[in-house]
Scaffold this active site. Structure first.
Site, PDB file in Angstrom:
ATOM      1  N   SER A 179      51.254  42.552  48.725  1.00 39.77           N
ATOM      2  CA  SER A 179      49.896  42.672  48.208  1.00 39.77           C
ATOM      3  C   SER A 179      49.318  43.931  48.857  1.00 39.77           C
ATOM      4  CB  SER A 179      49.057  41.448  48.575  1.00 39.77           C
ATOM      5  OG  SER A 179      47.722  41.627  48.165  1.00 39.77           O
ATOM      6  N   LEU A 190      46.803  46.061  48.693  1.00 42.15           N
ATOM      7  CA  LEU A 190      45.442  46.197  49.197  1.00 42.15           C
ATOM      8  C   LEU A 190      45.182  45.278  50.393  1.00 42.15           C
ATOM      9  CD1 LEU A 190      43.342  46.696  45.955  1.00 42.15           C
ATOM     10  CD2 LEU A 190      43.658  48.302  47.843  1.00 42.15           C
ATOM     11  N   TYR A 191      45.809  44.130  50.420  1.00 42.31           N
ATOM     12  CA  TYR A 191      45.693  43.249  51.584  1.00 42.31           C
ATOM     13  C   TYR A 191      46.296  43.942  52.804  1.00 42.31           C
ATOM     14  CZ  TYR A 191      46.057  39.043  54.478  1.00 42.31           C
ATOM     15  OH  TYR A 191      45.938  38.138  55.495  1.00 42.31           O
ATOM     16  N   GLU A 192      47.483  44.537  52.599  1.00 44.08           N
ATOM     17  CA  GLU A 192      48.140  45.243  53.706  1.00 44.08           C
ATOM     18  C   GLU A 192      47.283  46.416  54.194  1.00 44.08           C
ATOM     19  OE1 GLU A 192      51.943  46.511  52.285  1.00 44.08           O
ATOM     20  OE2 GLU A 192      52.400  44.534  51.464  1.00 44.08           O
TER      21      GLU A 192
END
Length: 407
Positions: A313, A315-317
């Site tokens: 993911s 954007l999560y990272e």
């Protein structure tokens, strides 16, 4: 000539082996003395007849570590420090004589320094060598690998049944007494999520008082030691008065936009995962005031394993890595203890496919926090245990070299 070279080589090997043996036994003996010393200290809080003597030590100090009187201080040295260091010598000396390793005499000398210092304090009433009890405000955060004044202050005025160690906190790390959660007021964001609820359960089990900060109060049941407050991102500064009374802030809220890469998804990921957490940290750090605040105030930040490993993911990272890097940057100011929670995939609303359970992750977090681990890694991925320390140390050094602290 060749024979002379061989003889010289053998001599050097013998010398190096002798020095190495002396160093190993010497360092070992010092650690043995420290373990004995801290174990005796712990027993003084568990065995009644020892406690009668040891309590004289505790009764001497005011909250700023100033002494109530020189006479009381000298009496505490006689009944605690002199007795303790004399016992160390009585154990270390026969051990050195019996085993016959010369390095063990380092432990005897080490124990002797405690007896010497205690004797000077008893006969002359001087406190100069009583480093962990020097009076005055606490200007440093509790140290992690050795015992400083702030660390030891907590033994007197936070929880007398914890923080037993005197020089190296080895015994506290073994016993799980390097951080006491008993009686602490702890605020948890993302409290209605799987990990939030699991952490609350564990914290209540440690006799802490918990403030649950959530946008879904219907998922939690308030109780005697659990207060539920409605809160959502963007309102961080409204928590100023609440956080002034909080000892530990656990920043645990977050969002996962999965594969979405739209502008709104980018805004949401960074605003919630990164900037909301940083705003909360700033609000909390502003409450670290007063002569003893550095001793008990802490922040725990769930930066996630995504700091060093893919989470599938992007954007999560990215948002979690940004948070992790800025947390590392903020640690340089040493305003208070800041712990990172580097967590692998666990089952939650954000990740229904997680491998670990939230309850398991919460138990390990509390277990390691009580042993004063500052970077708490909980994952099944062995590479994280290798890559994260490398990344954290290199980032720390880079930030230290190329940034300036507050003036």
């Amino acid at each position: 000539m060749a024979q002379s070279w061989i003889e010289n080589g053998v001599s050097w090997v013998y010398l190096l082996n002798t020095l190495s043996r002396f160093a190993v036994w010497g360092l070992g003996s010092i650690f043995i003395v420290e373990i004995l010393r801290d174990s005796y200290h712990a027993l003084c809080h568990q065995v009644d007849w020892l406690a009668k003597w040891h309590n004289k030590h505790h009764m001497v100090y005011r909250r700023d570590l100033s002494i109530i009187s020189v006479k009381a201080y000298q009496e505490s040295q006689l009944y605690h420090d002199i007795v303790e260091s004399a016992l160390l010598l009585l154990i270390a000396t026969p051990m050195a004589l019996g085993i016959g390793e010369s390095g063990l005499w380092l432990g005897v000398v080490y124990a002797g320094t405690f007896l010497y210092g205690a004797s000077v304090r008893y006969f002359q009433g001087k406190i100069d060598t009583d480093y962990n009890h020097l009076p005055g405000p606490l200007e440093q955060i509790p140290s992690n690998w050795w015992v400083n004044r702030t660390y030891h202050w907590r033994h007197h005025f936070d929880n007398v049944d914890a923080y037993y160690s005197g020089v190296f906190p080895l015994v506290d790390k073994i016993l799980g007494t390097a951080l006491s959660l008993k009686g602490k007021t702890i605020a948890v964001t993302g409290a209605s999520g799987a990990l939030g609820q699991a952490l609350i359960s564990q914290l209540l089990g440690q006799n802490a008082k918990v403030i649950a900060l959530t946008s879904h109060p219907d998922r939690l049941t308030p109780g005697e030691k659990l207060k539920v407050l409605v809160w959502e991102k963007g309102r961080e500064h409204e928590l100023q008065s609440v956080l002034e009374k909080v000892d530990i802030l656990i920043i645990n809220h977050g969002v996962n936009v999965y594969g979405d890469r739209s502008s709104s998804a980018i805004d949401a990921a960074y605003d919630i995962n990164t900037f909301s957490a940083l705003r909360l940290m700033d609000v909390f750090i502003a409450t670290v005031t007063g002569p003893q605040a550095k001793a008990t105030k802490e922040i725990w930040v769930n930066t996630s394993e995504a700091e060093v490993s893919p989470a599938f993911s992007p954007l999560y990272e990215l948002s979690k890595r940004a948070l992790g890097d800025i947390v590392t940057l903020k640690r340089l100011d040493r305003d208070c203890v800041i712990r990172k929670l580097i967590l692998g995939p666990f089952k939650s609303q954000l990740n229904p496919y997680g491998i670990m359970s939230a309850g398991f992750v919460a138990r390990i977090i509390i277990f390691l926090a009580k042993r004063d681990i500052r970077n708490i890694i909980v994952t099944i991925n062995p590479l994280t245990y290798i890559f994260f320390p490398i990344k954290e140390i290199s980032s720390h050094l880079y930030f230290r070299l190329f940034t300036q602290g507050r003036k």
